[in-house]
Design a protein around this motif. Structure first.
Motif, PDB file in Angstrom:
ATOM      1  N   TYR A 133       0.834  -1.201   0.000  1.00 28.59           N
ATOM      2  CA  TYR A 133       0.000   0.000   0.000  1.00 28.59           C
ATOM      3  C   TYR A 133       0.872   1.256   0.000  1.00 28.59           C
ATOM      4  O   TYR A 133       0.633   2.192  -0.760  1.00 28.59           O
ATOM      5  N   GLU A 134       1.896   1.278   0.837  1.00 31.08           N
ATOM      6  CA  GLU A 134       2.790   2.436   0.894  1.00 31.08           C
ATOM      7  C   GLU A 134       3.534   2.625  -0.426  1.00 31.08           C
ATOM      8  O   GLU A 134       3.724   3.755  -0.883  1.00 31.08           O
ATOM      9  N   TYR A 135       3.933   1.540  -1.040  1.00 27.65           N
ATOM     10  CA  TYR A 135       4.588   1.624  -2.348  1.00 27.65           C
ATOM     11  C   TYR A 135       3.632   2.248  -3.368  1.00 27.65           C
ATOM     12  O   TYR A 135       4.011   3.112  -4.149  1.00 27.65           O
ATOM     13  N   HIS A 136       2.391   1.793  -3.341  1.00 25.28           N
ATOM     14  CA  HIS A 136       1.367   2.319  -4.246  1.00 25.28           C
ATOM     15  C   HIS A 136       1.187   3.827  -4.046  1.00 25.28           C
ATOM     16  O   HIS A 136       1.148   4.596  -4.995  1.00 25.28           O
ATOM     17  N   LEU A 137       1.081   4.254  -2.778  1.00 32.95           N
ATOM     18  CA  LEU A 137       0.893   5.669  -2.482  1.00 32.95           C
ATOM     19  C   LEU A 137       2.078   6.513  -2.975  1.00 32.95           C
ATOM     20  O   LEU A 137       1.889   7.624  -3.464  1.00 32.95           O
ATOM     21  N   ASN A 138       3.266   5.970  -2.846  1.00 35.46           N
ATOM     22  CA  ASN A 138       4.466   6.707  -3.223  1.00 35.46           C
ATOM     23  C   ASN A 138       4.721   6.705  -4.726  1.00 35.46           C
ATOM     24  O   ASN A 138       5.615   7.404  -5.208  1.00 35.46           O
TER      25      ASN A 138
END
Length: 140
Positions: A133-138
């Motif tokens: 999820y954090e990768y997606h947001l970034n």
């Protein structure tokens, strides 16, 4: 087509399969489920999560056994799995030399994550889904 590993389970070092084979489907599915359920992606036990554990689970789902002997096994959808070798031939590296690639060669194959494996203990302990999820947001 796989080799019997020293531990008598299917070797992950070489796999040949026809398109849409249930073994490959279940191997990927098993690895994904195990990764998504992992609460500490940095210190996961790789052999269980994505390595031989996932492949053994796929073998059980495909042919009903996790440590098949050398020979051809008929499984789900009448698809076959052929195993070669045995514990002794695996020890002698008759079919596969597991040490053919050294750590300094991984970055040359764009597999840098292998060359730093085990040196990520200082990274935050997060579940796989949170990391994704954090990768997606970034990367929006």
């Amino acid at each position: 087509f796989l080799e019997v590993e020293v531990g008598r389970f299917p070797s992950q070092y070489f796999i040949a399969a026809s398109p849409h084979h249930p073994l490959t489907f279940f191997a990927v599915q098993s690895a994904m489920v195990r990764l998504f359920e992992e609460n500490n992606i940095v210190q996961q036990y790789v052999p269980y999560i994505t390595g031989p554990g996932a492949l053994k689970s796929a073998m059980i789902q495909t042919i009903g056994q996790g440590k098949p002997v050398s020979g051809t096994h008929i499984g789900m959808g009448n698809r076959t799995v052929t195993m070669v070798g045995n514990r002794e031939s695996a020890k002698k590296k008759e079919f596969i030399d597991r040490s053919a690639v050294s750590n300094h060669e991984y970055p040359l194959m764009d597999m840098t994550h292998y060359s730093i494996a085990g040196r990520q203990k200082d990274k935050p302990r997060k579940p796989c889904l949170q990391v994704l999820y954090e990768y997606h947001l970034n990367n929006l």
